[in-house]
Write a protein that holds these residues in place. Sequence first.
Motif, short mmCIF file in Angstrom:
data_model
loop_
_atom_site.label_atom_id
_atom_site.label_comp_id
_atom_site.label_asym_id
_atom_site.label_seq_id
_atom_site.Cartn_x
_atom_site.Cartn_y
_atom_site.Cartn_z
N ASP A 1 -16.73 50.06 7.81
CA ASP A 1 -16.46 48.66 7.49
C ASP A 1 -15.16 48.16 8.14
O ASP A 1 -14.87 46.96 8.11
N GLU A 2 -14.39 49.08 8.75
CA GLU A 2 -13.23 48.65 9.53
C GLU A 2 -13.66 48.21 10.93
O GLU A 2 -12.97 47.41 11.57
N VAL A 3 -14.79 48.71 11.37
CA VAL A 3 -15.34 48.27 12.65
C VAL A 3 -16.00 46.90 12.48
O VAL A 3 -15.85 46.01 13.32
N GLU A 4 -16.73 46.76 11.40
CA GLU A 4 -17.42 45.52 11.07
C GLU A 4 -17.45 45.41 9.55
O GLU A 4 -17.97 46.29 8.86
N SER A 5 -16.88 44.34 9.02
CA SER A 5 -16.67 44.22 7.57
C SER A 5 -17.95 44.28 6.76
O SER A 5 -17.92 44.66 5.58
N SER A 6 -19.07 43.91 7.35
CA SER A 6 -20.33 43.91 6.59
C SER A 6 -20.97 45.30 6.51
O SER A 6 -21.96 45.49 5.80
N LEU A 7 -20.39 46.27 7.19
CA LEU A 7 -20.92 47.64 7.15
C LEU A 7 -20.48 48.36 5.88
O LEU A 7 -19.46 48.00 5.28
N PRO A 8 -21.22 49.38 5.44
CA PRO A 8 -20.85 50.14 4.24
C PRO A 8 -19.49 50.83 4.41
O PRO A 8 -19.09 51.17 5.52
N HIS A 9 -18.82 51.04 3.30
CA HIS A 9 -17.54 51.74 3.32
C HIS A 9 -17.80 53.25 3.34
O HIS A 9 -17.62 53.96 2.36
N ARG A 10 -18.25 53.70 4.51
CA ARG A 10 -18.53 55.13 4.68
C ARG A 10 -17.67 55.67 5.82
O ARG A 10 -17.42 54.97 6.82
N GLU A 11 -17.26 56.91 5.67
CA GLU A 11 -16.37 57.50 6.67
C GLU A 11 -17.08 57.70 8.01
O GLU A 11 -18.24 58.13 8.05
N ILE A 12 -16.39 57.39 9.08
CA ILE A 12 -16.93 57.61 10.43
C ILE A 12 -16.77 59.08 10.77
O ILE A 12 -15.69 59.66 10.64
N VAL A 13 -17.86 59.71 11.21
CA VAL A 13 -17.83 61.12 11.63
C VAL A 13 -17.80 61.14 13.16
O VAL A 13 -18.79 60.79 13.82
N VAL A 14 -16.68 61.53 13.71
CA VAL A 14 -16.50 61.55 15.17
C VAL A 14 -16.85 62.94 15.70
O VAL A 14 -16.33 63.96 15.23
N ARG B 1 -8.75 61.86 17.22
CA ARG B 1 -8.35 62.20 15.85
C ARG B 1 -8.48 63.72 15.61
O ARG B 1 -9.41 64.37 16.12
N GLU B 2 -7.56 64.27 14.88
CA GLU B 2 -7.47 65.72 14.71
C GLU B 2 -8.66 66.31 13.97
O GLU B 2 -9.00 67.48 14.18
N ASP B 3 -9.32 65.52 13.11
CA ASP B 3 -10.43 66.06 12.34
C ASP B 3 -11.79 65.82 13.00
O ASP B 3 -12.84 66.01 12.39
N ALA B 4 -11.77 65.40 14.27
CA ALA B 4 -13.03 65.22 15.00
C ALA B 4 -13.75 66.57 15.10
O ALA B 4 -13.12 67.62 15.25
N ILE B 5 -15.07 66.53 15.01
CA ILE B 5 -15.87 67.76 15.13
C ILE B 5 -15.99 68.13 16.61
O ILE B 5 -16.53 67.36 17.41
N GLN B 6 -15.46 69.31 16.97
CA GLN B 6 -15.54 69.77 18.36
C GLN B 6 -16.80 70.62 18.54
O GLN B 6 -16.99 71.60 17.83
N SER B 7 -17.61 70.25 19.51
CA SER B 7 -18.86 70.96 19.76
C SER B 7 -18.73 71.85 20.98
O SER B 7 -18.13 71.45 21.98
N PRO B 8 -19.28 73.06 20.93
CA PRO B 8 -19.14 74.01 22.04
C PRO B 8 -19.98 73.66 23.26
O PRO B 8 -19.80 74.22 24.33
N SER B 9 -20.93 72.74 23.10
CA SER B 9 -21.77 72.33 24.22
C SER B 9 -22.24 70.90 24.00
O SER B 9 -22.14 70.37 22.88
N MET B 10 -22.75 70.27 25.05
CA MET B 10 -23.26 68.91 24.91
C MET B 10 -24.49 68.89 24.02
O MET B 10 -24.70 67.94 23.25
N GLY B 11 -25.29 69.94 24.09
CA GLY B 11 -26.46 70.03 23.22
C GLY B 11 -26.06 70.06 21.75
O GLY B 11 -26.69 69.41 20.91
N ALA B 12 -24.99 70.78 21.44
CA ALA B 12 -24.51 70.87 20.06
C ALA B 12 -23.96 69.52 19.60
O ALA B 12 -24.14 69.12 18.45
#
Length: 321
Positions: free
Chosen positions: A183-196, A220-231
């Motif tokens: 909802d910080e990207v667009e106010s009408s969106l749900p207040h749910r955490e963005i998973v990067v 951001r430090e808590d971004a999920i790092q993937s070992p491959s593009m497929g992951a």
Amino acid sequence: MKAKKPISILLSLLLIFALTLTGCSSETPASTDAENNQAEENQTAANEGTKEESTFKAQMTFNGSSTLAPVMSSIATDFIEGYTTWNKVDASFPEENIAIYVSAGGSGAGVKAVLDNTADFGMLAREIKDEELEKIGDAKVFKLGIDALTVSVNPENPILQIKDDLTTEEVRKIFSGEYKYWDEVESSLPHREIVVVIRDLSGGAHEVFQKSVMKDAQIREDAIQSPSMGALVTKVIENKDAIGYASFGMVNQNAGKLIPLKVDGIEATEENIVNGSYKISRPLIVVKRGELTPEQKAFMDAVTSEEGLAIVEKMGFVPVR
């Protein structure tokens, strides 16, 4: 009688000396300079012949980009199934089974493998740096295609009902963590955490995204790092609140399972990638140190042939012809 002893001793010593000289002499005549030179030339030719025979390698290895690895594996599989043994590729090659090994570890690992001589070829999904070329020395670079990093979301993400476009600034704020909720990207969106979701920091994709989008801002430090593009793609497919920079090729391979957004109004299409209007793009490169051996050239000729580039296109990337 006593006066004759010194003479007898002297004669005995002379006889022993003569026998010693006779024992040290050789019955084989010494070789002439010309004969020595000829013998050396013959030995050199024999050594070169042995070296030439021993340099043929029935196997070759590729290491590096996880984006390019499936492409090279597919081309290698077709090549092996089409010929099986090297003599069927070229009659002058020995009748040995073809073995081509492809492993993924990131673009940086591809360059390191070439520098450390742990792989014949390195695979990169980014530009090769000047300092890397300098370290490699006599580098042979093959550009096979162009990929793009699409800013993609899960098909169930509510943002798709409101907008299909993000500005570079919005993308930067999302991936840096300045925007933590949708909802910080667009106010009408749900207040749910963005998973990067991102590639691991050693991957070529991260480097391209950092340079093209993030600039001086950090992921951001808590971004999920993937070992491959497929992951990375799998993480976005599995989570409706996820967003990640998915490879154009991987998006095409998973059509409908994740949705790419426009960036600054520009869609990631083949035309826009080729003409450069979609700015988050990168080359797909294979690099080798030094001249290719005949068998390596035979395989790379297959890679860069129309059939090989058709596989690059089939796997969702833009081939370079």
